[in-house]
Scaffold this motif. Structure first.
Motif, PDB file in Angstrom:
ATOM      1  N   VAL A 157       0.839  -1.199   0.000  1.00 34.59           N
ATOM      2  CA  VAL A 157       0.000   0.000   0.000  1.00 34.59           C
ATOM      3  C   VAL A 157       0.876   1.253   0.000  1.00 34.59           C
ATOM      4  O   VAL A 157       0.612   2.216  -0.721  1.00 34.59           O
ATOM      5  N   ILE A 158       1.927   1.238   0.821  1.00 38.08           N
ATOM      6  CA  ILE A 158       2.844   2.385   0.890  1.00 38.08           C
ATOM      7  C   ILE A 158       3.490   2.626  -0.475  1.00 38.08           C
ATOM      8  O   ILE A 158       3.593   3.768  -0.944  1.00 38.08           O
ATOM      9  N   ARG A 164       1.206   4.227  -2.865  1.00 34.79           N
ATOM     10  CA  ARG A 164       0.952   5.648  -2.558  1.00 34.79           C
ATOM     11  C   ARG A 164       2.200   6.506  -2.787  1.00 34.79           C
ATOM     12  O   ARG A 164       2.252   7.653  -2.358  1.00 34.79           O
ATOM     13  N   LEU A 193       3.797  11.495   2.554  1.00 39.85           N
ATOM     14  CA  LEU A 193       2.958  10.419   3.073  1.00 39.85           C
ATOM     15  C   LEU A 193       3.195  10.252   4.562  1.00 39.85           C
ATOM     16  O   LEU A 193       4.348  10.151   5.015  1.00 39.85           O
ATOM     17  N   LEU A 245       1.746   7.927   7.934  1.00 43.24           N
ATOM     18  CA  LEU A 245       0.929   6.830   8.438  1.00 43.24           C
ATOM     19  C   LEU A 245       0.398   7.206   9.814  1.00 43.24           C
ATOM     20  O   LEU A 245       1.150   7.652  10.683  1.00 43.24           O
ATOM     21  N   ASP A 286      -0.698  13.691   2.032  1.00 44.95           N
ATOM     22  CA  ASP A 286      -1.259  12.351   1.879  1.00 44.95           C
ATOM     23  C   ASP A 286      -1.164  11.623   3.216  1.00 44.95           C
ATOM     24  O   ASP A 286      -0.068  11.369   3.713  1.00 44.95           O
ATOM     25  N   LEU A 342      -2.248   8.216   5.330  1.00 45.68           N
ATOM     26  CA  LEU A 342      -2.730   6.843   5.226  1.00 45.68           C
ATOM     27  C   LEU A 342      -3.191   6.395   6.606  1.00 45.68           C
ATOM     28  O   LEU A 342      -2.379   6.244   7.521  1.00 45.68           O
ATOM     29  N   ALA A 390      -6.403   1.166   6.035  1.00 49.30           N
ATOM     30  CA  ALA A 390      -5.514   0.623   5.005  1.00 49.30           C
ATOM     31  C   ALA A 390      -5.215  -0.849   5.218  1.00 49.30           C
ATOM     32  O   ALA A 390      -5.146  -1.627   4.260  1.00 49.30           O
TER      33      ALA A 390
END
Length: 497
Positions: A37-38, A41, A95, A97, A112, A114, A119
């Motif tokens: 997923v990372i 993205r 990004l 998290l 962005d 997540l 996720a």
């Protein structure tokens, strides 16, 4: 190295807390899925922010970032939003998290975000091809207090972490060990806790997020059978004084971040047969520990407690002001070379050239100038003597007073400020701010603390504020910190972080 552990111990418990438990195979599976997923993205090959507290999910996130070929940047959810935004900007993070709850509380910090609680459920179960990595690639970026009033970003490599966590002679790390993960992710002791456990097949126990002090420590240690842990010097001293039986399961107790009390070490050793206490020393720039002093008997302790000898892969130099190695017993600045020396400060060439210098006798190798004054004892171990500058340690955190002073003088009621660390009680220092107020201004401490807390994390907030007519100065015009008065520690005027 982690993959080797997974292959050899897939069914062994890798990480747990009071609510969940993961085997090495499960941790690897979840991290691999999240890494995909990372990567999707756009997180491959760069820096990825990790805005999370302590939890097994956080361990999954760190491993996933590394599997995606990126480096993680710890972002403490308790930090002021302005400071988090500055850290995100400094590292160019696109990004981050986090979780929905933390994001709602902290607010938008990156372009962005997540949310892991969403996720992970949607993560693909397929195989993700991990990119090639070199030992010199960044593994994480950690911020420390800066002399310019801005935090410094230190880039640590995979090789640095492996040198710290494997082949250690200062502590025994093996599949038989259970390690407590207690340090905040933004504090480099977490590097030892997390990777010291996971790269050696040990069981990592994540402490509850609300376990801030010693009151419930004994329950956690007993319930999870913790035998290896790290504590700040201040918390170690407090537990020994107030609840020494809480440490009963712990046979390997590491402590540091400030000077250890010899009396407290002896009491900790006497309380449990077979226990080892380790005084660990090392700046973030040299990956958590550079030298350690192991103590198993009262005779090992010494007074003062030495910071010990170099860990494997590390070289220590005691250098005089003239730039030559000091003789045995002669005081000098500690320079650190070898495999723990980090990649340096992110996008700060001037500070890199000042602090990272050619290692003596090894012109192609770098050494880090610590600014710490030490001497070599007769037995070959190092003794810490103090600082060459104004930097200080409080509760394990490295603090540059200039950063706190800069935030203070931004307030319209404050004309000048000086910050120092004063002993609150034995082995426990607190920050004290000495203020010269603007003409006609009054000090309103709650309002001042609220203003500071929008810019500074809790560990940089002074515990006591003292108003002076003027600040004492030395003959060359600098603030004379030694001449600042020691405050009276009246409970009503001491402000806890």
């Amino acid at each position: 190295m982690f993959a080797d552990v997974v292959r050899s111990r897939p069914a062994a418990v890798a990480v747990e807390d009071d609510r969940e438990r993961m085997t090495y195979a499960e941790l690897d599976r979840r991290a691999t899925a999240l890494a995909g997923v990372i990567a999707d993205r756009g997180g491959q090959g760069g820096f990825v922010g990790v805005l999370l507290g302590r939890s097994p999910r956080t361990i999954v996130a760190l491993l996933a970032v590394l599997k995606a070929g990126a480096a993680y940047v710890p972002l403490d959810p308790t930090y002021p939003r302005a400071r988090l935004a500055e850290m995100v900007e400094r590292c160019g993070l696109t990004l981050v998290l986090t979780t929905a709850a933390i994001h709602d509380e902290v607010g938008e910090v990156a372009t962005d975000v997540l949310r892991l609680d969403q996720a992970e459920d949607a993560a693909p179960a397929g195989v993700v091809t991990e990119p090639e990595r070199r030992p010199s690639d960044p593994a994480y970026v950690m911020f420390t207090s800066g002399t310019t009033g801005r935090p410094k970003a230190i880039v640590v490599s995979h090789h640095n972490v492996v040198n710290l966590a494997t082949g250690a002679d200062y502590v025994e790390l093996s599949p038989a060990r259970t390690v407590l993960q207690f340090a905040p992710l933004s504090f480099d002791a977490s590097t030892f806790e997390i990777w010291g456990a996971l790269l050696n097949g040990a069981r990592l126990v994540v402490a509850p997020e609300d376990l801030l002090e010693s009151e419930e420590m004994g329950d956690v240690l007993a319930r999870h059978r913790i035998d290896t842990m790290w504590l700040t010097a201040a918390l170690f001293h407090r537990i020994v004084d107030t609840d020494l039986p809480a440490l009963q399961p712990v046979t390997q107790l590491l402590a540091g971040g400030d000077v250890l009390s010899a009396d407290h070490v002896r009491r900790a050793l006497a309380a449990a047969q077979g226990r080892t206490v380790v005084n660990g020393y090392g700046p973030t720039e040299t990956t958590t520990f550079a030298c350690c002093h192991r103590m198993s008997t009262p005779e090992d302790v010494g007074h003062p407690v030495p910071i010990g000898r170099a860990i494997p892969g590390v070289r220590l130099w005691v250098m005089t002001g003239e730039g030559r190695p000091a003789a045995a017993g002669e005081a000098g600045e500690l320079w650190i070379g070898g495999d723990g020396v980090s990649l340096g400060y992110w996008q700060d060439p001037a500070e890199n050239s000042r602090k990272f210098v050619p290692e003596p006798g090894r012109p192609t190798s770098r050494a880090y100038r610590t600014g710490d004054l030490v001497r070599t004892r007769d037995d070959g171990s190092l003794e810490f003597l103090g600082r060459l500058d104004d930097q200080m340690k409080v509760r394990g955190y490295r603090i540059e007073p200039a950063e706190v002073e800069a935030a203070l003088v931004e307030q319209p009621t404050i004309c000048r400020a000086a910050v120092t660390a004063q002993e609150f009680r034995a082995g426990d220092k607190r920050l004290v701010a000495y203020l010269v107020l603007s003409p006609g201004a009054d000090l309103h401490v709650p309002r001042l603390r609220r203003a500071l807390s929008t810019k500074l994390p809790a560990h940089l907030l002074p515990a006591r504020y003292v108003v002076l007519d003027d600040l004492p100065v030395t003959r060359n015009g600098k603030v004379d910190r030694r001449a600042l008065p020691v405050p009276e520690w009246v409970a009503a005027t001491v402000h806890q972080p």
